[in-house]
Design a protein around this motif. Structure first.
Motif, PDB file in Angstrom:
ATOM      1  N   ALA A 183       1.044  -1.276   0.108  1.00  0.00           N
ATOM      2  CA  ALA A 183      -0.230  -0.057  -0.035  1.00  0.00           C
ATOM      3  C   ALA A 183       0.888   1.295  -0.093  1.00  0.00           C
ATOM      4  CB  ALA A 183      -0.891  -0.027   1.137  1.00  0.00           C
ATOM      5  N   THR A 184       2.099   1.253   0.711  1.00  0.00           N
ATOM      6  CA  THR A 184       2.872   2.194   0.935  1.00  0.00           C
ATOM      7  C   THR A 184       3.481   2.734  -0.651  1.00  0.00           C
ATOM      8  OG1 THR A 184       3.273   2.112   3.280  1.00  0.00           O
ATOM      9  CG2 THR A 184       4.847   3.493   1.870  1.00  0.00           C
ATOM     10  N   SER A 187       0.671   3.767  -3.080  1.00  0.00           N
ATOM     11  CA  SER A 187       0.410   5.236  -2.780  1.00  0.00           C
ATOM     12  C   SER A 187       1.252   6.146  -3.215  1.00  0.00           C
ATOM     13  CB  SER A 187       0.054   5.240  -1.334  1.00  0.00           C
ATOM     14  OG  SER A 187      -1.019   4.443  -0.910  1.00  0.00           O
ATOM     15  N   THR A 188       2.612   5.793  -3.191  1.00  0.00           N
ATOM     16  CA  THR A 188       3.668   6.842  -3.741  1.00  0.00           C
ATOM     17  C   THR A 188       3.779   7.149  -5.040  1.00  0.00           C
ATOM     18  OG1 THR A 188       5.060   6.073  -1.812  1.00  0.00           O
ATOM     19  CG2 THR A 188       6.213   7.054  -3.294  1.00  0.00           C
ATOM     20  N   ALA A 261      -4.803   1.858  -1.122  1.00  0.00           N
ATOM     21  CA  ALA A 261      -3.657   2.809  -1.479  1.00  0.00           C
ATOM     22  C   ALA A 261      -4.692   4.124  -2.098  1.00  0.00           C
ATOM     23  CB  ALA A 261      -3.044   2.104  -2.869  1.00  0.00           C
ATOM     24  N   ARG A 263      -7.492   5.364  -0.671  1.00  0.00           N
ATOM     25  CA  ARG A 263      -7.495   6.101   0.367  1.00  0.00           C
ATOM     26  C   ARG A 263      -6.288   6.785   1.007  1.00  0.00           C
ATOM     27  NH1 ARG A 263      -7.357   3.416   6.643  1.00  0.00           N
ATOM     28  NH2 ARG A 263      -8.126   5.384   7.810  1.00  0.00           N
ATOM     29  N   ILE A 264      -4.986   6.085   1.077  1.00  0.00           N
ATOM     30  CA  ILE A 264      -3.769   6.622   1.529  1.00  0.00           C
ATOM     31  C   ILE A 264      -3.368   8.075   0.670  1.00  0.00           C
ATOM     32  CG2 ILE A 264      -1.329   6.569   1.895  1.00  0.00           C
ATOM     33  CD1 ILE A 264      -2.034   3.436   2.778  1.00  0.00           C
ATOM     34  N   THR A 265      -3.649   7.791  -0.608  1.00  0.00           N
ATOM     35  CA  THR A 265      -3.525   8.719  -1.551  1.00  0.00           C
ATOM     36  C   THR A 265      -4.507  10.124  -1.320  1.00  0.00           C
ATOM     37  OG1 THR A 265      -2.758   7.129  -3.309  1.00  0.00           O
ATOM     38  CG2 THR A 265      -3.419   9.529  -4.003  1.00  0.00           C
TER      39      THR A 265
END
Length: 326
Positions: A183-184, A187-188, A261, A263-265
């Motif tokens: 996910a990290t 998202s990056t 991903a 969501r994190i973005t």
């Protein structure tokens, strides 16, 4: 002097008794409909002592599972699993094969397996093993009382009970760690595509001089378990081929990772415009609430897309074709 009877080559011919042949053939299993086996009252009276015995024996295990449902968001869906299991049985009621009139003693093997799992769970301090023993216990009771055909009919519903049991700590930690990393990284990539100077270090995303930590609670574990349970439920409910069911289940992991991903973005983008700690906390919480229905909607989209892409083939005989053409 009487002439001798000629003997055929290969020796004498013996008579074959058709009754002996029929007796030597394996008898087909006789299954009786539910109504002819004592009716509802009979089975209710039989089920009550079985349920009371299971409740008494597994009461500490049920309390342990309920505590996880109440305190861990990843397993809050556990309250719904027993009711959805009953729904699966009702949905498959028209496919019920029947009940074996005699007891199937082979089912006791699964009950013994459940007992051994309970002993192992107690001695090794593995609560999850004690909880997982419920599955072979229920399967063994069904096999013993109703027969192997009824067991095959109920296996999809019994398997769904797996989702009400918390995962072992080691498995949960490993899976959560893997989901965090994926996910990290994803998202990056999304943030870079949107023009943000994002760099990932472990489970931390740097957006310019701001630090965004992807914690274990944000790993997407909750989405993964919830979507997996829903996909399994749909796979049992739909009357499609096994390929369609496999496709639906295989879409769980990429879909859960993708939604998390996203969501994190979104959180990373909104943090660029909102600086108050209270507002950021609200963004974090509400994005978590919305990702579950979003994942369900995407899973439904995958299901509908696949059904429209590969619709069921209608088989017509020559007579049906002539009738359809008039």
């Amino acid at each position: 002097m009487k002439p001798k009877k000629r003997r055929r080559a290969g020796g004498s011919v013996s008579r074959i008794n058709l009754k002996d042949v029929a007796a030597a053939q394996p008898a087909t299993q006789v299954l009786l409909p539910f109504e002819s086996c004592g009716g509802v009252k009979h089975w209710v009276m039989l089920a009550i002592p079985v349920l009371l015995t299971v409740l008494y024996a597994y009461w500490p295990t049920f309390l342990w599972m309920e505590d996880a449902w109440r305190n861990e968001p990843d397993y809050s869906h556990g309250y719904l699993v027993p009711f959805l299991t009953l729904m699966l049985l009702v949905h498959r009621g028209d496919m019920f094969p029947g009940i074996r009139p005699s007891v199937s003693y082979k089912g006791i093997s699964l009950i013994v397996l459940a007992i051994l799992m309970r002993f192992a769970g107690r001695f090794l301090y593995m609560d999850f093993l004690d909880a997982y023993s419920l599955l072979p216990l229920i399967a063994g009771v069904v096999w013993t009382l109703l027969g192997s055909a009824a067991l095959k009919w109920s296996l999809p519903a019994i398997g769904f009970l797996f989702f009400m049991i918390p995962l072992p700590y080691q498995a949960e930690s490993l899976l959560s760690w893997k989901l965090q990393g994926v996910a990290t990284s994803l998202s990056t990539v999304f943030l870079r595509v949107l023009g943000q100077p994002a760099v990932s270090e472990g489970h931390v995303i740097w957006i310019a001089d701001q630090r965004l930590l992807v914690e274990q609670a944000c790993s997407g574990m909750r989405i993964f378990i919830g979507v997996a349970a829903l996909a399994y439920f749909w796979a049992v409910m739909v009357k499609r081929t096994w390929v369609d069911r496999v496709v639906l289940l295989a879409s769980v992991i990429p879909l859960a990772v993708f939604v998390n991903a996203i969501r994190i973005t979104v959180v990373g983008l909104l943090y660029q415009w909102v600086s108050g700690e209270q507002y950021r906390h609200g963004i974090h919480d509400w994005s978590g609430y919305l990702m579950i229905p979003t994942a369900f909607a995407l899973l439904w989209g995958v299901k509908k897309f696949w059904e429209n892409l590969y619709g069921p083939v209608e088989h017509l005989t020559a007579r049906d074709f002539v009738k359809s053409t008039g």
